[in-house]
Design a protein around this motif. Sequence first.
Motif, PDB file in Angstrom:
ATOM      1  N   ASP A   1      -1.668  -0.074  -1.978  1.00  0.00           N
ATOM      2  CA  ASP A   1      -2.471   1.142  -1.950  1.00  0.00           C
ATOM      3  C   ASP A   1      -3.819   0.950  -1.269  1.00  0.00           C
ATOM      4  O   ASP A   1      -4.651   1.862  -1.239  1.00  0.00           O
ATOM      5  CB  ASP A   1      -2.671   1.680  -3.365  1.00  0.00           C
ATOM      6  CG  ASP A   1      -3.283   0.656  -4.303  1.00  0.00           C
ATOM      7  OD1 ASP A   1      -3.626  -0.457  -3.825  1.00  0.00           O
ATOM      8  OD2 ASP A   1      -3.407   0.953  -5.508  1.00  0.00           O
ATOM      9  N   ARG A   2      -4.061  -0.240  -0.694  1.00  0.00           N
ATOM     10  CA  ARG A   2      -5.307  -0.485   0.025  1.00  0.00           C
ATOM     11  C   ARG A   2      -5.174  -0.217   1.529  1.00  0.00           C
ATOM     12  O   ARG A   2      -6.156  -0.321   2.263  1.00  0.00           O
ATOM     13  CB  ARG A   2      -5.764  -1.925  -0.194  1.00  0.00           C
ATOM     14  CG  ARG A   2      -6.095  -2.251  -1.649  1.00  0.00           C
ATOM     15  CD  ARG A   2      -6.586  -3.666  -1.794  1.00  0.00           C
ATOM     16  NE  ARG A   2      -6.937  -3.984  -3.183  1.00  0.00           N
ATOM     17  CZ  ARG A   2      -7.406  -5.157  -3.586  1.00  0.00           C
ATOM     18  NH1 ARG A   2      -7.558  -6.132  -2.682  1.00  0.00           N
ATOM     19  NH2 ARG A   2      -7.701  -5.350  -4.846  1.00  0.00           N
ATOM     20  N   ALA A   3      -3.983   0.101   1.965  1.00  0.00           N
ATOM     21  CA  ALA A   3      -3.752   0.359   3.387  1.00  0.00           C
ATOM     22  C   ALA A   3      -2.982   1.660   3.544  1.00  0.00           C
ATOM     23  O   ALA A   3      -2.108   1.982   2.732  1.00  0.00           O
ATOM     24  CB  ALA A   3      -2.984  -0.798   4.025  1.00  0.00           C
ATOM     25  N   VAL A   4      -3.313   2.408   4.589  1.00  0.00           N
ATOM     26  CA  VAL A   4      -2.656   3.686   4.882  1.00  0.00           C
ATOM     27  C   VAL A   4      -1.966   3.573   6.232  1.00  0.00           C
ATOM     28  O   VAL A   4      -2.559   3.114   7.210  1.00  0.00           O
ATOM     29  CB  VAL A   4      -3.665   4.849   4.898  1.00  0.00           C
ATOM     30  CG1 VAL A   4      -2.968   6.166   5.247  1.00  0.00           C
ATOM     31  CG2 VAL A   4      -4.363   4.957   3.554  1.00  0.00           C
ATOM     32  N   PHE A   5      -0.712   3.997   6.264  1.00  0.00           N
ATOM     33  CA  PHE A   5       0.072   3.882   7.485  1.00  0.00           C
ATOM     34  C   PHE A   5      -0.406   4.880   8.533  1.00  0.00           C
ATOM     35  O   PHE A   5      -0.726   6.025   8.215  1.00  0.00           O
ATOM     36  CB  PHE A   5       1.552   4.124   7.183  1.00  0.00           C
ATOM     37  CG  PHE A   5       2.457   3.948   8.365  1.00  0.00           C
ATOM     38  CD1 PHE A   5       2.820   2.672   8.784  1.00  0.00           C
ATOM     39  CD2 PHE A   5       2.927   5.044   9.065  1.00  0.00           C
ATOM     40  CE1 PHE A   5       3.661   2.509   9.872  1.00  0.00           C
ATOM     41  CE2 PHE A   5       3.765   4.889  10.152  1.00  0.00           C
ATOM     42  CZ  PHE A   5       4.124   3.605  10.560  1.00  0.00           C
ATOM     43  N   SER A   6      -0.449   4.463   9.784  1.00  0.00           N
ATOM     44  CA  SER A   6      -0.852   5.320  10.885  1.00  0.00           C
ATOM     45  C   SER A   6       0.310   5.452  11.864  1.00  0.00           C
ATOM     46  O   SER A   6       0.849   4.442  12.335  1.00  0.00           O
ATOM     47  CB  SER A   6      -2.074   4.735  11.603  1.00  0.00           C
ATOM     48  OG  SER A   6      -2.435   5.526  12.712  1.00  0.00           O
TER      49      SER A   6
ATOM     50  N   ARG B   1       6.302   9.394   2.795  1.00  0.00           N
ATOM     51  CA  ARG B   1       4.888   9.523   2.402  1.00  0.00           C
ATOM     52  C   ARG B   1       4.646   8.862   1.047  1.00  0.00           C
ATOM     53  O   ARG B   1       4.126   9.465   0.114  1.00  0.00           O
ATOM     54  CB  ARG B   1       4.493  10.999   2.378  1.00  0.00           C
ATOM     55  CG  ARG B   1       4.809  11.736   3.660  1.00  0.00           C
ATOM     56  CD  ARG B   1       4.586  13.227   3.570  1.00  0.00           C
ATOM     57  NE  ARG B   1       3.190  13.571   3.676  1.00  0.00           N
ATOM     58  CZ  ARG B   1       2.706  14.807   3.630  1.00  0.00           C
ATOM     59  NH1 ARG B   1       3.539  15.816   3.456  1.00  0.00           N
ATOM     60  NH2 ARG B   1       1.425  15.050   3.751  1.00  0.00           N
ATOM     61  N   ILE B   2       5.015   7.628   0.984  1.00  0.00           N
ATOM     62  CA  ILE B   2       5.001   6.910  -0.287  1.00  0.00           C
ATOM     63  C   ILE B   2       3.583   6.726  -0.801  1.00  0.00           C
ATOM     64  O   ILE B   2       2.625   6.598  -0.023  1.00  0.00           O
ATOM     65  CB  ILE B   2       5.716   5.547  -0.114  1.00  0.00           C
ATOM     66  CG1 ILE B   2       6.132   4.982  -1.468  1.00  0.00           C
ATOM     67  CG2 ILE B   2       4.837   4.563   0.652  1.00  0.00           C
ATOM     68  CD1 ILE B   2       7.082   3.813  -1.360  1.00  0.00           C
ATOM     69  N   THR B   3       3.440   6.741  -2.123  1.00  0.00           N
ATOM     70  CA  THR B   3       2.151   6.501  -2.779  1.00  0.00           C
ATOM     71  C   THR B   3       2.348   5.449  -3.868  1.00  0.00           C
ATOM     72  O   THR B   3       3.461   5.003  -4.132  1.00  0.00           O
ATOM     73  CB  THR B   3       1.607   7.792  -3.412  1.00  0.00           C
ATOM     74  OG1 THR B   3       2.457   8.182  -4.508  1.00  0.00           O
ATOM     75  CG2 THR B   3       1.554   8.915  -2.387  1.00  0.00           C
ATOM     76  N   SER B   4       1.262   5.076  -4.498  1.00  0.00           N
ATOM     77  CA  SER B   4       1.335   4.070  -5.565  1.00  0.00           C
ATOM     78  C   SER B   4       2.159   4.568  -6.750  1.00  0.00           C
ATOM     79  O   SER B   4       2.691   3.767  -7.525  1.00  0.00           O
ATOM     80  CB  SER B   4      -0.076   3.698  -6.028  1.00  0.00           C
ATOM     81  OG  SER B   4      -0.784   4.854  -6.465  1.00  0.00           O
ATOM     82  N   LYS B   5       2.299   5.882  -6.892  1.00  0.00           N
ATOM     83  CA  LYS B   5       3.103   6.428  -7.988  1.00  0.00           C
ATOM     84  C   LYS B   5       4.590   6.132  -7.805  1.00  0.00           C
ATOM     85  O   LYS B   5       5.362   6.241  -8.767  1.00  0.00           O
ATOM     86  CB  LYS B   5       2.888   7.933  -8.102  1.00  0.00           C
ATOM     87  CG  LYS B   5       1.462   8.331  -8.472  1.00  0.00           C
ATOM     88  CD  LYS B   5       1.335   9.851  -8.563  1.00  0.00           C
ATOM     89  CE  LYS B   5      -0.081  10.262  -8.931  1.00  0.00           C
ATOM     90  NZ  LYS B   5      -0.219  11.739  -9.010  1.00  0.00           N
ATOM     91  N   ASP B   6       4.998   5.782  -6.582  1.00  0.00           N
ATOM     92  CA  ASP B   6       6.409   5.515  -6.308  1.00  0.00           C
ATOM     93  C   ASP B   6       6.815   4.086  -6.622  1.00  0.00           C
ATOM     94  O   ASP B   6       7.993   3.741  -6.506  1.00  0.00           O
ATOM     95  CB  ASP B   6       6.727   5.826  -4.845  1.00  0.00           C
ATOM     96  CG  ASP B   6       6.544   7.298  -4.512  1.00  0.00           C
ATOM     97  OD1 ASP B   6       7.032   8.135  -5.294  1.00  0.00           O
ATOM     98  OD2 ASP B   6       5.914   7.601  -3.482  1.00  0.00           O
ATOM     99  N   ALA B   7       5.863   3.245  -6.994  1.00  0.00           N
ATOM    100  CA  ALA B   7       6.192   1.846  -7.300  1.00  0.00           C
ATOM    101  C   ALA B   7       7.049   1.765  -8.563  1.00  0.00           C
ATOM    102  O   ALA B   7       6.935   2.605  -9.465  1.00  0.00           O
ATOM    103  CB  ALA B   7       4.918   1.029  -7.470  1.00  0.00           C
ATOM    104  N   GLY B   8       7.935   0.755  -8.611  1.00  0.00           N
ATOM    105  CA  GLY B   8       8.786   0.570  -9.782  1.00  0.00           C
ATOM    106  C   GLY B   8      10.144   0.014  -9.414  1.00  0.00           C
ATOM    107  O   GLY B   8      10.394  -0.381  -8.261  1.00  0.00           O
TER     108      GLY B   8
END
Length: 519
Positions: free
Chosen positions: A204-209, A170-177
Amino acid sequence: MAGNLWNDVVMVREDSSVTLSCFDSPPKSSVLVTWKMMSAREDRWSYLLSANCIDGQTDGRSSRVFGGRAFGISADASLIFRAKAASQGRYSCVIEQDDKKLQERIVLLALIKLTLTPTPPVTVDSTLRLVAQVSPSSVAAWGTWVSSSGEQLYTEISHDKGSLLSKLPRITSKDAGVYTCRIRVHGNNDTSVSEHRVNVTVNDRAVFSFTDVTPGGSRSMAALSRSLVTLTCPPILGDYVLLYWEYPDSKRMELIFQFDRWRRSSTNTTKHHLHLIDPASLAAVGNFSFLLSPALQHGGVYLCEVFLDDKVFSQGNTLSVLHGYIKPSLTALDLNCMYSERSQVKTAKWSYVQDPSRRILQSDAVLGRITTSVALPVTPETAGRYACTLYLKNGNSVQYMFTVTMANIDPTVSPGTALPPAAEDVSASSYVSSFSFLLFLIPMIAVAVGVLLWRQGYCVTHRSVEQSLSHHSRDVENIYENPDDLRQTPPQGAVYMDLKPTGELDVYKELDRYNQCCS
C-alpha cells in the motif's frame, strides 16, 4: 467407474505430498496389493510396488524409485509419493488372493497449478490475476475463486484449456488475504469439492501507474434530444471501464460512470439517462458500450477508457444535441432550435419543406439557437412542414421537423417518431387552445358590456356622451384609443369606462365602479 477409466479423481498441486488409498474397507484375509501406473503420455501400465497385506496392514513398508521419482507403500497399503509434472496419470491398485484378482481400484491423479500475476506484494491500483490451471483439462466440471471474506468471485472457466480465471482490478489493501480455488471434478460425487489456497499481499506504499495507453479515434455525432444514442468504447473486453464527460462548449470534465466486470460493481452519477448496455452478456458481445438518452445539456465529449491488466485503451464520442420547441405569441409562432457542443457544428438552417427555395427569416442573436416565425393566423401559404437541420463538420446531420396546419399545430421530428416537448416547454397545442379561447373571450366581454350599457342607459345620457365626444373631438377620434385624455378633463355628468385592463379582473372592477355610479 467413469467411462471404465477410473473410480476416483485426486487433485493436488505440484510438489505436494500425495497419498492414494487402495481400498475403502480393508480385507480381513491375507492378500497381495500391487500398485501400477499409466502416465498421461502412455497407453500401458508400469509396475511400481507390491506388498502382502493381512487384516489391512502390510508386512513392512517398501519403496522404489521409478522414473526418477520415489514411491512407497504405507502401513495401510496406500501409495505415497511427491507430485511432479510427470506424475499426472492413472494409478491402479490390484488386490489378489491365491493368484486370483479380487478387486481393482483406479485413481486419476490431476494436477492444479495456481498462479498470481503480478507476484505479491501487489501495487495499489494494479490488476491482480488469479489463475488455476487444471491438467488434464477434461476433469474440471465446475470451479470458482472465493475471497478471504467468503465472497464468491466472478470466474471465467475455459474447459478446453482447463483454466479458471478471476481478477481483482484496482486492488487496494482491503483485498489482501487468503483466496481459495474450489473445483469439482468429473467422476467425483457432486458434493466433493477440491480446495486450494493462495495468499495475497498488497504493497500500500506504492500506486501503479499505467504507461501503456492506446488512444483510439473520436466519433463525431449529432442526435435529437431524448433520442437513444450509443456511445462506443474500444473493441476490447477489458477488466473495467471508466466513462468521462466533458461538458458541452466547455473544458470541464468529470467521471460519470464506472463498471468493474469482475467485481460486478458499478457507479452511475447520471441517474437514469445513461446506462451500460447489457453487462450480463459482455463476454458474448466482446466490448463495453453505453446507451444515452440526452437532453440538450447532455451534449459534449464522452471519453471511454477500458482497462485490461496493465494496459489502457480509449475512445472519444463527441455529441451535439438538437432540441426544438415552439414559443407562441398572439401574433406569431416562434419555431426554435437549440443545439449544444458547437465546436463540431458547421451550420444550422431552417427550410420550408414544401418549397425549399423560399427564403425563411431566422434569428441567430444567441449562439446555439436559430429561430423562425410563422405569422398567426396560419394561412395556406404558411402552413406546412418546417425543418431545422444541424450540419456537422464531418458531413453528418440531424433534423428536427415541425408541422404547422391551419387547424392545429403539432410539432414532429425527423428521423424517428415524434418527441415529447421538453419539461420546461409547453406544447404548441396547449398554446393554440389558449389563444383560441382568448379570441372567443374578447367578443363575449364586449357583448356583456354592451348589454350592461343598454340596461343601464338612463345613467349615461345622450347628452353626456355627446359632450364627451365633442369635448375631445379635436384630439381623439375614438375614446378607446387614448382614454387617459378623458381622465384629465372629464365632462360633467359623463361616465368613463377603461377597457384596457392590466389584469384579468380589471374589467370586472370597472363594471362594479360603473354600477356604483349609477346606483
